[in-house]
Design a protein around this motif. Structure first.
Motif, mmCIF file in Angstrom:
data_model
loop_
_atom_site.group_PDB
_atom_site.id
_atom_site.type_symbol
_atom_site.label_atom_id
_atom_site.label_comp_id
_atom_site.label_asym_id
_atom_site.label_seq_id
_atom_site.Cartn_x
_atom_site.Cartn_y
_atom_site.Cartn_z
ATOM 1 N N LYS A 119 56.763 32.739 122.275
ATOM 2 C CA LYS A 119 55.983 31.534 121.933
ATOM 3 C C LYS A 119 56.747 30.719 120.895
ATOM 4 O O LYS A 119 57.258 31.282 119.916
ATOM 5 C CB LYS A 119 54.591 31.906 121.407
ATOM 6 N N CYS A 141 55.704 30.404 126.148
ATOM 7 C CA CYS A 141 54.397 29.843 125.786
ATOM 8 C C CYS A 141 54.653 28.772 124.735
ATOM 9 O O CYS A 141 55.245 29.058 123.691
ATOM 10 C CB CYS A 141 53.502 30.949 125.221
ATOM 11 N N LEU A 184 52.773 28.879 129.544
ATOM 12 C CA LEU A 184 51.452 28.853 128.906
ATOM 13 C C LEU A 184 51.515 27.837 127.779
ATOM 14 O O LEU A 184 52.602 27.499 127.294
ATOM 15 C CB LEU A 184 51.098 30.217 128.309
#
Ligand code: KIV
Length: 270
Positions: A119, A141, A184
């Motif tokens: 992320k 992400c 995501l």
């Protein structure tokens, strides 16, 4: 009504895409150690995030900025040992992805520690990095809205995208990251209407925290779920009070999200 049960199958990004397409919410919890990770698997939590929030929740820093690669790797390894079924997201710490090449080197280490996805925080400027990582098999992400690593640039931990201009910027960033191949998207502390527009406009599943009820998933930090945070943010909820024990608190959070009970108006920015 949904009642949480243990994950039977391994959760992949395809699982989450199918859930988005079917309009089925998935659960994410930010947690940092093996026992909590195991409990998340038993509770049916589809995705676990080893957030750099661990700087504040575990290590006692005032922000996420001091968190190092070594600290992230230590906690990703612990979570991966405790959980064999949820999708594992590992945060990349402050200034470890300032260039695409640096991102590739550091994302490799997070993946080798046991994450299934990394992320990163930021907007369209990260599109090249997202391409660099995803082309090489590292899922990404993205994270928009309140991006805690930029707290000093943002002037504090505050809601983002409240006016048309800044909402438009976040929408454009989401489109650029989606187009670049992000898998995501975390939306943190944005008005519910903006999170809804983004969720409806991007292919990737969205995960909200302080972003209202319309995202494809919700994430909360385990410390907030368990009432361990001294001054909890408005969007978080202590589920331990009603549930009475830790497994019950996690189950209640999961059930309330799946059943559309959480987040309610009291935990949403409108
Ligand atoms: O670091 C973290 O835990 C996060 C979540 C709050 C989304 O980024």
């Amino acid at each position: 009504m949904y009642a949480p049960t243990a994950l039977e199958k391994t959760v992949t990004i395809q699982t989450l895409r199918k859930m988005k397409a079917a309009g089925e919410k998935f659960i994410t919890v930010a947690l940092y150690d093996a026992p909590m990770a195991a409990m998340a698997q038993k509770t049916g939590v589809e995705a676990v995030l080893i957030g750099d929030s661990l700087g504040m929740t575990v290590l006692g820093y005032e922000s996420t900025i001091p968190v190092t690669m070594e600290q992230m790797i230590y906690h990703v390894e612990a979570v991966a040992r405790g959980n064999r079924k949820s999708l594992i997201l590992g945060d990349m710490p402050f200034m470890t992805y300032a260039t695409p090449e640096q991102a590739l080197t550091n994302a490799t280490r997070i993946m080798q520690a046991g994450a299934h996805m990394v992320k990163i925080e930021g907007g369209a400027w990260l599109a090249e990095t997202v391409r660099m990582l995803t082309d090489r098999g590292i899922p990404v992400c993205a994270h928009l809205g309140l991006t805690p690593q930029s707290v000093h640039k943002l002037g504090g931990f505050r809601v983002q995208g409240r006016d048309e201009e800044t909402a438009g910027e976040i929408l454009d960033d989401a489109a650029a990251l989606d187009e670049a191949g992000a898998d995501l998207l975390v939306l943190e502390c944005v008005p519910a209407a903006l999170a809804k527009r983004i969720t409806e406009s991007v292919a990737m599943p969205t995960i909200g925290i302080g972003a209202g009820p319309h995202t494809d998933a919700q994430v909360l930090v385990i410390n907030d779920i368990l009432g361990l945070t001294e001054q909890p943010p408005k969007f978080s909820k202590n589920f331990l009070i009603e549930a009475g024990d830790i497994p019950g608190a996690l189950s209640k959070y999961a059930a309330d999200v799946k059943n559309g009970v959480f987040p309610d108006d009291a935990h949403t920015f409108n």
